[in-house]
Design an enzyme around this catalytic site. Structure first.
Site, PDB file in Angstrom:
ATOM      1  N   SER A 173      41.679 -18.061   9.063  1.00  0.00           N
ATOM      2  CA  SER A 173      40.553 -18.474   9.855  1.00  0.00           C
ATOM      3  C   SER A 173      40.187 -17.519  10.988  1.00  0.00           C
ATOM      4  O   SER A 173      39.085 -17.584  11.521  1.00  0.00           O
ATOM      5  CB  SER A 173      40.832 -19.854  10.450  1.00  0.00           C
ATOM      6  OG  SER A 173      41.887 -19.770  11.400  1.00  0.00           O
ATOM      7  N   LYS A 175      39.872 -15.447  20.007  1.00  0.00           N
ATOM      8  CA  LYS A 175      39.387 -16.364  18.980  1.00  0.00           C
ATOM      9  C   LYS A 175      38.779 -17.574  19.704  1.00  0.00           C
ATOM     10  O   LYS A 175      39.327 -18.020  20.723  1.00  0.00           O
ATOM     11  CB  LYS A 175      40.564 -16.801  18.100  1.00  0.00           C
ATOM     12  CG  LYS A 175      40.176 -17.665  16.908  1.00  0.00           C
ATOM     13  CD  LYS A 175      41.419 -18.000  16.066  1.00  0.00           C
ATOM     14  CE  LYS A 175      41.051 -18.781  14.817  1.00  0.00           C
ATOM     15  NZ  LYS A 175      42.243 -19.066  13.980  1.00  0.00           N
ATOM     16  N   SER A 217      46.491 -17.848   9.129  1.00  0.00           N
ATOM     17  CA  SER A 217      45.182 -17.516   9.708  1.00  0.00           C
ATOM     18  C   SER A 217      45.127 -16.257  10.560  1.00  0.00           C
ATOM     19  O   SER A 217      44.040 -15.812  10.931  1.00  0.00           O
ATOM     20  CB  SER A 217      44.669 -18.690  10.545  1.00  0.00           C
ATOM     21  OG  SER A 217      44.095 -19.661   9.710  1.00  0.00           O
TER      22      SER A 217
END
Lengths: 492, 479
Positions: free
Chosen positions: A159, A84, A183
């Site tokens: 997210s 990420k 997330s």
């Protein structure tokens, strides 16, 4: 343990299956890396990546192949992963999905990145995400929304939307993510992948750009619980650079997953099946609980009386911390700096005004407000007290049950653009996941079926440091079901 | 001072702790490096980095707490103080707010009447220093040097117990002495390791409630503290007597103009939005740790001063001067223990000739060119009358320039005092013979001329004559 999945295309295989193939010499890491880089390029339109690091990947793959020849292969030797874009990666763009860091090249590696690299992992790139991890749909990214591989009109959640989409689309077998309010787990649920958020303090936060420091936790998105166990074993453990990381022994999570669910006491939260949960999702979750029940686990209805307050509590604590954490992005030392500032105030206002997107600004303002003189007691302090109550609810529950199970998200994937005008509805998407963050508990989402053709996730939450237990439960469930083996049609 | 008004002063002393590395990072704290060479990613507030508390800082704070008889908190918390400034890399300063590491304590000073006075300490808390903005040499821009960012500070907050600038300085000096005794700070004021803010107000004598205060910022010398406070007292009294009102504000002292001027008003003050720093765990201190630190406490200045007057029979004033610094007191004790000349002679030399030379050359006593043992050797030669006190001063200077020990210099230069009475008598005879006019005047009653004759004898003997003996012989011969 893993059977040789002969005939299964490489991109369909799990990390564990790929590790087996690499060990046997069926293919090299370079071959695997080239193949997956090809898929990443082919499916660029998913917008799952902010940066593809082909050069780094091929170099790491070659090094892994040489290491294997020399007989010094680490536990992730030659296995492809993606990070990420919230994890700092030395010499590589690290944007956090924000304009303000759109040119930021980190001078150092996050602990998670470092540990995976040392274990031999091959980094294919950095994945798209909601700006600074603030969002549940991946739409707040400066780099645009990510498409859900199950239906590209839909959001993959967020997210960690890029990581989830990349794993679901079989572009890569595993990805890192971060989970502040859901997330990792929510996008895993919405994309039919496995998402593990470990106990707060289990994995170092060093090098993970902070959103809400007391809630943020690094974890992984994979296609099997076994793979999550494999990765967690590598990234877990104390790190002297993070004072909140805990010196707690790291067990062999992979060995631990074979533990049967027989005798496991599964708590089912009454409040989780209240209105707000899509009936089809509820049905899928109940069916999966029945399957675990049949396998020998007992189902016990429990109450979490304060859980209904978790969303408002979260939306005081998280913005408060974020408003302070994001102060460092001021245009002075790194990140976006506005052109020709008139004076210092202008430099601050425009650099931040131009650099941050709407959702980030909204949370900075909310957070600044709740910490202000005269409001601190009414908001921040009260939220901290409620947070204690929520933690206590879980503590009480875990005296009666071993694991708490329920839905990960209230609905299946929703359309891109559907909720962007209504932040509150968006926030409610994390209603089932936020509790674990407030209480610092480990949670995992596993695919448990489909509703109108879209994946549904089952969430398992354990007591502090009971990752082994929830991983075993998830793995045993995956032994009973094939949901995680189903690929979106266009990505099979 | 104006008898109608009572002055109320409280101080916030910021003392830099003498650790090798910063409070939350491994970067060096050494002073004077090229700008931005001692700031690591943590000090620069880079994305993703985290603070890790330097354990030495906690030990030092506890040590200070014990030295001022304060309660050390079993649990203290770091908080973030949020504000934007270019030399504050994270946009917040990590400090302590609601739960500081050191609670209520006290120390004693001499008040304006020379009586012992207790000054309360409200608290002492740990925090990180900010960097430095450099406004010269960059045209219309400002430079930022982050070497100082993250340097550990202990902020010591007093009660508003001081009633004059002089008392404020006495308190600040006491803190300065204590932190250096404890070796928790070098107390170097030129380098900014020791500085203070002063809260000053005045009220009509007899009034209970406090007047409105002004905070004077960044006073970095004892002299400036005294001058700034006195300026501020005069300003406030004049203002009130002219029918005006003191406003609560922060004022900056300008040492060039010797005045304070407004920096920001209460309304312009920042809302710092303090909240517990989620990146750091609470600091938990148990009794065994406190006891272990207590064992490392040195004898403190007040106790040592008392001992010096009792054990060595020193004058109180001398004992106070000698104990103001641990290094000076240690040096004195070494000399006093080693010499046969007696403690008061040792004290006189340490306070007098030695201090003068050290000051002149700007040298710390620890690096003195004459060690305590060497000085004791010199004093021994005075005590056994080998040399006179006057010759000793010459020998002392030769020792300073590295010519050898007292004995070596006395031997090499033939400075041994002439104590042989017959030898001295013949010199006296010669002087009497050479100065008939003065002899006549002396005999006529001009007793002051004794000094002249002694001087002549000393001149003839190159200063080596024993002055007491010479005196006696002259009186005999002319009497």
């Amino acid at each position: 343990m893993t059977a040789d999945p002969a005939g299964l295309a490489l991109h369909q295989r799990t990390l564990s299956e790929l590790a087996w193939g690499l060990t046997k010499g069926d293919f090299t890491s370079r071959e695997l890396t080239e193949l997956l880089l090809g898929r990443v390029a082919q499916h660029e339109s998913l917008n799952a990546f902010i940066t593809v690091t082909a050069d780094v990947a091929l170099e790491q793959a070659d090094r892994a192949d040489r290491a294997r020849t020399r007989g010094v292969a680490g536990p992730l030797n030659g296995l492809p992963i993606v990070h990420k874009d919230l994890f700092c990666t030395k010499g590589v763009l690290t944007t956090c999905g924000s304009n303000i860091l759109s040119h930021f090249v980190s001078p150092y590696d996050a602990t998670v990145v470092e540990r995976m690299a040392e274990a031999g992992a091959v980094m294919l790139g950095k994945t798209n995400m909601d700006e600074f991890a603030m969002g549940s749909s991946n739409e707040t990214s400066f780099y645009g929304p990510v498409m859900n591989p199950w239906d590209t009109k839909l959001s993959p959640g967020g997210s960690s939307g890029g990581s989830a989409a990349a794993v679901a689309a079989r572009l890569v077998p595993a990805a890192t993510g971060t989970d502040t309010g859901g997330s990792i787990r929510q996008p895993a649920a919405l994309t039919g992948t496995v998402g593990l958020k470990p106990t707060y303090g289990r994995v170092s936060r060093y090098g993970m750009v902070a959103f809400a420091s007391s809630l943020d936790q690094a974890g992984v998105i994979t296609r099997s619980a076994e793979d999550a166990a494999l990765l967690l074993r590598v990234i877990a453990g104390i790190d002297r650079r993070d004072s909140t990381s805990v010196d707690h022994p790291v067990p062999d999570y992979v060995a631990g997953i074979s533990k049967p669910v027989k005798g496991l006491r599964i708590g089912v939260v009454r409040q989780h099946f209240d209105e707000g949960l899509d009936p089809l999702c509820a049905e899928r979750v109940k069916t999966s609980l029945d399957a675990l029940n049949e396998a020998g686990a007992s189902l016990i209805e429990i109450d979490l009386p304060s859980i209904g307050l978790s969303v408002p509590t979260y939306y005081v604590v998280a913005p408060a911390e974020c408003s302070s954490n994001l102060s460092r992005f001021d245009g002075v030392r790194f990140g976006h700096r506005s052109a020709d500032p008139e004076d210092l105030l202008d430099l601050y206002c425009r650099s931040r005004g131009e650099g941050f997107g709407a959702e980030v600004k909204r949370r900075i303002m909310t957070g600044t407000y709740v910490l202000s003189a005269g409001y601190y007691d009414a908001y921040y302090l009260k939220a901290q007290k409620v947070r204690q109550l929520i933690s206590q609810d879980f503590k009480n529950a875990f005296e009666r049950v071993d694991v708490i199970a329920g839905p990960t998200a209230p609905t299946t994937a929703f359309a891109i653009g559907e909720k962007t005008d209504d932040p509150i509805t968006m926030y409610l998407n994390d209603i089932y996941t936020i509790g674990a963050n407030l209480a610092g508990l480990p949670g995992i989402s596993v695919p448990c079926g489909f509703a109108t053709g879209l994946p549904v996730g089952l969430q398992l939450v354990g007591p502090h440091f009971a990752e082994e237990r929830i991983l075993a439960c998830a793995h045993q469930y995956q032994q009973l079901t094939d949901w995680h083996k189903m690929a979106p049609e266009d990505f099979a | 001072m104006n008898g109608k008004w009572e002055v109320v002063i409280g101080l916030e002393v910021h003392t830099q702790l003498a650790t090798n590395s910063k409070i939350f990072s491994g970067a060096s704290t050494a002073y004077g490096a090229a700008p931005n060479t001692q700031a690591c990613l943590v000090d620069l507030g880079y994305p993703g980095v985290l603070p890790v508390l330097n354990a030495e800082v906690v030990r030092m704070a506890v040590k200070f707490g014990l030295a001022v008889n304060a309660k050390v908190a079993s649990r203290s918390i770091f908080a973030r103080k949020n504000y934007f400034y270019p030399d504050l890399p994270k946009g917040y300063q990590i400090s302590q707010y609601e739960l500081p590491i050191v609670g209520h304590g006290e120390l004693f000073i001499l008040d304006d009447n020379g009586n012992e006075k207790r000054i309360g300490i409200t608290r002492a808390h740990l925090e990180e220093d900010a960097g430095k903005s450099v406004h010269e040499g960059f045209g219309e821009h400002s430079g930022i040097d982050l070497n100082r960012a993250g340097t550990p500070l202990l902020e010591i907050v007093s009660e508003p117990d001081m009633r004059s600038a002089r008392e404020a300085v006495a308190y600040m000096r006491k803190i300065h002495t204590i932190v250096r005794y404890l070796e928790v700070s070098d107390g170097n004021m030129q380098e900014g390791s020791f500085r203070c803010d002063a809260n000053v107000s005045v009220r009509p004598r007899g009034q209970k409630e406090l007047g409105t205060r002004a905070e004077l910022k960044n006073l970095n010398s004892f002299r400036f503290v005294e001058k700034a406070i006195n300026f501020e007292i005069d300003r406030q009294i004049a203002l009130i007597e002219d029918g005006g009102e003191v406003v609560q504000e922060t004022r900056l002292y300008d040492s060039d103009k010797d005045e304070t001027r407004p920096m920001r008003s209460k309304e312009e003050a920042n809302d710092y939005r303090y909240f517990p720093d989620p990146d750091l765990l609470p600091v938990e201190i148990d009794d065994s740790f406190i006891e272990a630190v207590r064992k490392t406490l040195p004898e403190l200045p007040d106790a040592k001063q008392q001992r010096f007057t009792n054990q060595y029979g020193l004058k109180t004033a001398d004992a106070e001067i000698l104990t103001a610094s641990r290094a000076v007191s240690d040096y004195f004790e070494q000399v006093a223990e080693a010499t046969t000349a007696g403690p008061q002679v040792a004290a006189n030399w340490v306070i007098g000739d030695l201090s003068a030379l050290l000051n002149k050359e700007g040298i710390e006593i620890k690096s003195s060119k004459i060690g305590a043992g060497a000085l004791a050797g010199l004093l021994d030669r005075i005590a056994d009358t080998t040399i006179s006190g006057k010759i000793a001063k010459d020998v002392f200077e030769s020792m300073w320039t590295g010519e050898g020990s007292a004995d070596e210099i006395i031997a090499a230069k033939g400075l041994t005092q002439i104590t042989d009475t017959s030898a001295l008598e013949s010199v006296v005879d010669a002087v009497i013979a050479a100065n008939p006019e003065q002899v006549a005047e002396f005999r006529a009653g001009k007793g002051k001329l004794l000094g002249f004759f002694v001087g002549q004898v000393m001149k003839e003997t190159g200063g080596k004559a024993n002055p007491g003996q010479v005196n006696r012989i002259i009186k005999q011969k002319l009497g």
